[in-house]
Design an enzyme around this catalytic site. Structure first.
Site, PDB file in Angstrom:
ATOM      1  CB  SER A 179      -0.957   0.002   1.189  1.00  0.00           C
ATOM      2  OG  SER A 179      -0.258  -0.186   2.392  1.00  0.00           O
ATOM      3  CG  HIS A 207      -3.704  -0.840  -2.313  1.00  0.00           C
ATOM      4  ND1 HIS A 207      -4.264   0.416  -2.359  1.00  0.00           N
ATOM      5  CD2 HIS A 207      -3.491  -1.122  -1.001  1.00  0.00           C
ATOM      6  CE1 HIS A 207      -4.367   0.896  -1.127  1.00  0.00           C
ATOM      7  NE2 HIS A 207      -3.910  -0.017  -0.285  1.00  0.00           N
ATOM      8  CE  LYS A 238      -7.368   0.406   0.321  1.00  0.00           C
ATOM      9  NZ  LYS A 238      -8.218   0.941   1.330  1.00  0.00           N
TER      10      LYS A 238
HETATM   11  C1  LIG Z   1      -3.411  -3.478   2.024  1.00  0.00           C
HETATM   12  C2  LIG Z   1      -4.615  -2.993   2.773  1.00  0.00           C
HETATM   13  N1  LIG Z   1      -5.376  -3.873   3.412  1.00  0.00           N
HETATM   14  C3  LIG Z   1      -6.467  -3.490   4.112  1.00  0.00           C
HETATM   15  C4  LIG Z   1      -6.845  -2.171   4.182  1.00  0.00           C
HETATM   16  C5  LIG Z   1      -8.036  -1.777   4.990  1.00  0.00           C
HETATM   17  O1  LIG Z   1      -9.140  -1.611   4.168  1.00  0.00           O
HETATM   18  P1  LIG Z   1     -10.351  -0.657   4.594  1.00  0.00           P
HETATM   19  O2  LIG Z   1      -9.959   0.735   4.253  1.00  0.00           O
HETATM   20  O3  LIG Z   1     -11.502  -1.169   3.803  1.00  0.00           O
HETATM   21  O4  LIG Z   1     -10.562  -0.849   6.064  1.00  0.00           O
HETATM   22  C6  LIG Z   1      -6.102  -1.221   3.517  1.00  0.00           C
HETATM   23  C7  LIG Z   1      -6.554   0.188   3.568  1.00  0.00           C
HETATM   24  O5  LIG Z   1      -6.060   1.147   3.485  1.00  0.00           O
HETATM   25  C8  LIG Z   1      -4.947  -1.628   2.803  1.00  0.00           C
HETATM   26  O6  LIG Z   1      -4.172  -0.728   2.187  1.00  0.00           O
END
Ligand SMILES: Cc1ncc(COP(=O)(O)O)c(C=O)c1O
Length: 390
Positions: A179, A207, A238
């Protein structure tokens, strides 16, 4: 509570203070955000396919609001499990070509709930050093041992798999696209190691879902390793432009999670209108290939423009494009100067990224035009020269 004031002051001194800023939308200007009085090109949103304001999704949500009301009223295991959930989960399983799917309230709850349902004391989680915080927190919650391997370092992972060979259950978990760095996990190698060491493999496609794969299924499908992945997780916040998360896998896995994943059991179900909106977004993710194609064109253009300007943005092909700056203070000044130039960006600092690697993390959307991106790269270059980063 005095300790808080002191620690907050220390954080301010170290340029680590975070604060909330209001961002407003102008519906006619997708890809932009308004801060204060200014319209800024939004290079810091995860709305990769530009679906977050789509009128058809808005209309489906509005209609479902009228028929189902605003809230689900209870956990899914009580009376919150309305018809739109089943429809969405069936469509998700079809999309991912797996036996079953389960919707979670968000990605954070999916990761923390799934990991703590799969492993516990006496087990071990092999986790990439740069995995998302929700994976780390899920591991802590599970009470399993955390074996962190160096970023994408398969030799280190093998060393740890040997070291913990005798543990009861083993779970390897990775982001598909990281991320804060935008690079990809070596999913083929991970699949081989998982087989060799009889571990479970969980992949977070937050992502990469919507962006890779013929119908946007994600990186596992793009690389053809989807059948080796035991737990396939992704978010609707996203590429889908909405909110929520999913887990796909075997029927047994989903039955297990319905019985063991505490964030699912002990939390109110997402509102039905949101679930209906996600279903519509899923249709678009699968069929509107032009969005993916446009995004990849934008990625190639922006990355090459920044490379030509003299920034090292690596060779990745994801919409996450970081410029590593190093110290926190310079990163904050860089982002402030970009705002002066009409670009919304965020200085990402520890603990989100390792100390000494503060960065500006750009993220692109299919709604950005070539001209906007070329102009933006030019303005980023100007700021880079001003701030002594180039
Ligand atoms: C790799 C990854 N997993 C999980 C999440 C969490 O997702 P959510 O924003 O739906 O809680 C994010 C969010 O930024 C992320 O970048």
């Amino acid at each position: 509570m005095n300790w808080m004031e002191k620690e907050l002051a220390d954080m301010t001194d170290a340029s680590l203070m975070r604060s909330l800023r209001v961002n407003s939308l102008v519906l006619e200007c997708p890809g932009y955000t308004v801060r204060g009085e200014r319209l800024l090109l939004n290079l810091s949103s995860n709305d990769y396919l530009g679906l977050s304001q789509h009128p058809v999704i808005v209309e489906v949500m509005r209609e479902t609001l009228l028929s189902e009301g605003v809230g689900s009223g209870a956990s899914r295991l009580v009376t919150g499990n309305r018809a739109p959930y089943g429809r969405l989960e069936e469509a998700l399983a079809g999309w991912q070509n797996c036996e079953a799917a389960l919707v979670f309230a968000n990605g954070y709850m999916a990761n923390s709930g799934v990991i703590s349902a799969l492993v516990s004391r006496g087990d071990v989680v092999f986790s990439d050093q740069l995995n998302h915080a929700s994976i780390v927190d899920g591991t802590i919650l599970s009470r399993a041992e955390l074996a962190r391997y160096r970023h994408n370092d398969m030799e280190h992972l093998r060393f740890l798999l040997n070291k913990y060979r005798d543990k009861r259950r083993k779970l390897i978990v990775t982001d598909a696209v990281f991320s804060m760095d935008g690079d990809q996990a070596p999913l083929c190698e991970l699949a081989l190691l998982k087989r060799e060491y009889e571990a479970m493999l969980m992949v977070d496609e937050a992502h990469s879902g919507g962006i890779y794969g013929r119908r946007g299924e994600g990186l596992c499908h793009e690389l053809g390793v989807q059948d080796e992945v035991d737990v396939h997780m992704g978010t609707f916040s996203k590429s889908f432009g909405v909110y929520g998360a999913y887990v796909c896998g075997s029927r047994t896995l989903i039955r297990w999670l319905i019985n063991k994943a505490r964030p699912l059991i002990y939390s109110t179900a997402l509102p039905p209108s949101l679930v209906a909106g996600i279903s519509k977004a899923l249709d678009m993710v699968q069929t509107e290939h032009w969005r993916r194609e446009r995004l990849h064109e934008a990625i190639r253009l922006f990355r090459s423009s920044l490379n030509e300007a003299g920034f090292d943005v690596g060779n990745g092909d994801s919409p996450i494009v970081p410029i590593i700056i190093g110290d926190n203070d310079t990163a904050i000044r860089f982002s402030g100067a970009l705002e002066e130039e009409g670009i919304a960006s965020v200085a990402i600092r520890p603990p989100t990224v390792p100390a000494g690697t503060a960065r500006i993390r750009f993220s692109l959307s299919a709604v950005h035009s070539n001209k906007e991106l070329i102009d933006a790269a030019e303005r980023i270059r100007t700021v880079g020269l001003q701030q002594g980063v180039l």
